[in-house]
Design an enzyme around this catalytic site. Structure first.
Site, PDB file in Angstrom:
ATOM      1  N   ASP A  75       3.173   7.061   9.165  1.00 18.82           N
ATOM      2  CA  ASP A  75       3.881   8.134   8.476  1.00 18.82           C
ATOM      3  C   ASP A  75       4.113   7.715   7.025  1.00 18.82           C
ATOM      4  O   ASP A  75       4.243   6.527   6.710  1.00 18.82           O
ATOM      5  CB  ASP A  75       5.225   8.396   9.163  1.00 18.82           C
ATOM      6  CG  ASP A  75       5.866   9.701   8.714  1.00 18.82           C
ATOM      7  OD1 ASP A  75       5.173  10.508   8.059  1.00 18.82           O
ATOM      8  OD2 ASP A  75       7.051   9.911   9.019  1.00 18.82           O
TER       9      ASP A  75
ATOM     10  N   LYS B 120      -7.602  -4.441  -3.913  1.00 18.16           N
ATOM     11  CA  LYS B 120      -7.021  -3.325  -4.651  1.00 18.16           C
ATOM     12  C   LYS B 120      -7.748  -2.020  -4.325  1.00 18.16           C
ATOM     13  O   LYS B 120      -8.977  -1.994  -4.208  1.00 18.16           O
ATOM     14  CB  LYS B 120      -7.078  -3.594  -6.155  1.00 18.16           C
ATOM     15  CG  LYS B 120      -6.192  -4.754  -6.597  1.00 18.16           C
ATOM     16  CD  LYS B 120      -6.273  -4.967  -8.096  1.00 18.16           C
ATOM     17  CE  LYS B 120      -5.367  -6.111  -8.526  1.00 18.16           C
ATOM     18  NZ  LYS B 120      -5.432  -6.347  -9.993  1.00 18.16           N
TER      19      LYS B 120
END
Length: 601
Positions: A385, A333
């Protein structure tokens, strides 16, 4: 479409004027976009690399500026936010009528959505006043003006005139700089093409189709097209580069869908290409890369807002045809981002948390600024991107309870429950990759070696592009389908030129030498590369491979020397293909082989 969508009559005189004003705003945007793209060839010929980079960054900002201008005009001249539902329905219908013979109708529809949603609250328009799906077809649009270029040129060579054909293809782009040796380059291209064609027999439709405008990015220009023979098609691209002596050269020829996918990768900067009918370019490119979504192709040619729009339509379509649940993404995480995914959808969703651990001295605005850097920067095939969205409504019932709890705890300020929807006010979407740390856990020795070499190459490509990744842990890098290593965690990136690379000072006494704490002064932008090792190289196999190929990454002088080159004005070369494909490399190998034969004789 619901019958209530349509007003009884186009009765309000303001509706047409507003639609016309909206289209004028879009036309201004696309004219400026085209001018920036068309001037890329002149910058390429002047070798104005800094100008090219500046133009690429500036062009990305065009769209939002024109949307702001359009919204302001409609509010100032028409008080558009106070208009009734009936008037907005009429505005949309008038707008559709204005697009019937337009050359960029799909882009104009997206612009309409952007301006409209900026003016109206989402609960007000309820999709009735925006284009949820295209209203005007983009099929068979062509620029019919006499002086205009067609989308592509078609050449019809015979086996005997194939070389002349390739010469004409290059000549037709009318590049002002001469080639170092165009005949030599064409011979290389022809030999490569004949190898691909094999023992072929030209069919009646044997032809070479070439898009009429070159594609410019970084320090290269690309001629893109395909060879057609019967039912067989061969996509190709010719990279044209400067030799450094005011001359040009064809560096190689790329063939096939895989090479073209790398050229148009989601991890590379957007191309600058002069297009009057972008949908025709997308259709042509899609025929060469059928597995690549249209959304990614639009983004690759600089129309990233259209790419975002199409991506979201694809996402909604996928939601309607799937039943799995959103979950917390597998892996370690993040400290500043909450990441979740939908197993059946190949992307991840990233939400900035409301609070961070003490070691993360940052803010939401700083994190957003880092992601903007990546959007505007040369990603050199090493940074994924990102698609940035606001106020995205997800079906609440498709979320696992654990994910809902995490979102409410860590991102409460960005979460709103609205009926059956869960609205996230701001998030990023990126292509899903296998985190490098997970990939390495089950990799073979051969896979580890390849991945670690690629990891080091990725960092060096980022360094050459003036990017310091910040957190270089394996969990922040992903492995793509073809084994490429790509960086995707941007909250700590910095420009290389803004960092101070230092060696760890020698301890002045035994107490400092034995200290478990940092005993020397560390500034906010200080970086100590020799300290990377303990965090990255605990695995003996990984350490062995890394030290063999990339030990220089642990040396401050490596980083400092690149920083000095960039500050001196150097712009790196970026090749979206392997060095072994370059004609220059192949010529050297042939010369070495001939020299070896001569020595034996």
């Amino acid at each position: 479409m619901r019958p209530s969508m349509f007003p009884r009559a186009l009765s309000d005189s303001r509706a047409f004027d507003i639609a016309q004003a909206m289209l004028e705003g879009f036309n201004r945007h696309y004219r400026l976009f085209q001018e920036a793209s068309a001037s890329a060839q002149a910058r390429f010929e002047r070798a104005d690399w800094h100008g090219q980079q500046h133009a690429q960054r500036e062009r990305i900002e065009f769209y939002d500026k024109r949307v702001d201008e359009g919204a302001e005009r409609l509010q100032t001249e028409f008080n558009a936010g106070a208009l009734s539902m009936d008037v907005w329905q009429q505005i949309k219908l008038h707008y559709i009528g204005l697009l019937v013979n337009h050359h960029q109708p799909e882009l104009a529809e997206t612009f309409f959505n952007s301006v409209t949603t900026k003016i109206l609250h989402r609960s007000y328009f309820n999709n009735d006043f925006i284009f949820v799906r295209p209203a005007v077809s983009t099929e068979y649009i062509e620029n019919d003006e006499p002086a205009s270029l067609p989308t592509y040129r078609a050449y019809y060579p015979t086996r005997d005139t194939l070389r002349d054909c390739w010469m004409r293809i290059v000549d037709n782009f009318q590049l002002e700089l001469p080639f170092e040796d165009l005949g030599r380059d064409i011979d290389h291209v022809l030999a490569a093409v004949l190898t691909q064609l094999g023992d072929f027999r030209p069919r009646a439709n044997f032809q070479v189709q070439v898009l009429s405008s070159m594609f410019f990015r970084n320090k290269g220009g690309y001629i893109v097209g395909k060879v057609i023979n019967g039912f067989w098609e061969l996509p190709f691209a010719l990279p044209v580069l400067h030799t450094g002596q005011g001359r040009l050269t064809i560096d190689t020829v790329l063939f096939g869908e895989d090479d073209l996918q790398m050229l148009f990768s989601f991890a590379r900067a957007y191309f600058m290409v002069n297009m009057e009918v972008p949908s025709a370019y997308v259709q042509f490119l899609r025929s060469m890369m059928p597995r690549k979504p249209r959304s990614e192709i639009y983004s690759a040619i600089g129309l990233h807002k259209q790419g975002k729009n199409l991506f979201y339509r694809d996402f909604l379509y996928h939601l309607r045809h799937s039943s799995d649940h959103f979950r917390i993404a597998p892996g370690i995480k993040g400290m500043v981002m909450l990441v979740f995914d939908l197993p059946s959808f190949p992307f991840v969703f990233k939400v900035i948390k409301d609070f961070y651990p003490p070691q993360k001295d940052t803010t939401r605005e700083i994190i957003k600024s880092k992601y903007l850097i990546v959007k505007q920067h040369d990603r050199v095939g090493r940074m994924a991107d990102t698609l940035e969205y606001s106020n995205v409504a997800f079906p609440r019932g498709r979320f696992e309870d654990e994910l809902i709890d995490e979102l409410k705890h860590f991102c409460g300020s960005l979460i709103e429950e609205d009926g059956e929807d869960l609205v996230i006010r701001h998030l990023y979407i990126e292509r899903r990759m296998v985190p490098l740390n997970i990939y390495l856990q089950d990799a073979t020795r051969e896979q580890i070696e390849r991945a670690v070499v690629e990891y080091g190459n990725a960092i060096k490509d980022l360094v050459a592009a003036n990017i310091f990744p910040g957190d270089m842990l394996f969990k922040n890098f992903g492995v793509t389908r073809n084994g490429k290593i790509v960086f995707y965690d941007y909250d700590e990136i910095e420009y290389l030129t803004e960092c101070n690379f230092r060696r760890v000072p020698e301890p002045r006494n035994e107490e400092e030498e034995m200290s478990g704490e940092v005993w020397y002064r560390v500034g906010p932008k200080d970086v100590f590369p020799e300290t990377f090792g303990p965090f990255l190289l605990g695995n003996p196999t990984i350490r062995e491979v890394f030290m063999k190929h990339h030990a220089d990454l642990l040396d401050a002088s490596f980083w400092q020397s690149h920083k000095e080159r960039i500050l001196a004005g150097h712009v790196h070369d970026v090749f979206p293909y392997e060095a072994a494909k370059r004609f220059k490399h192949q010529r050297r190998l042939r010369e070495a082989a001939l020299a070896a034969e001569a020595a034996v004789e």
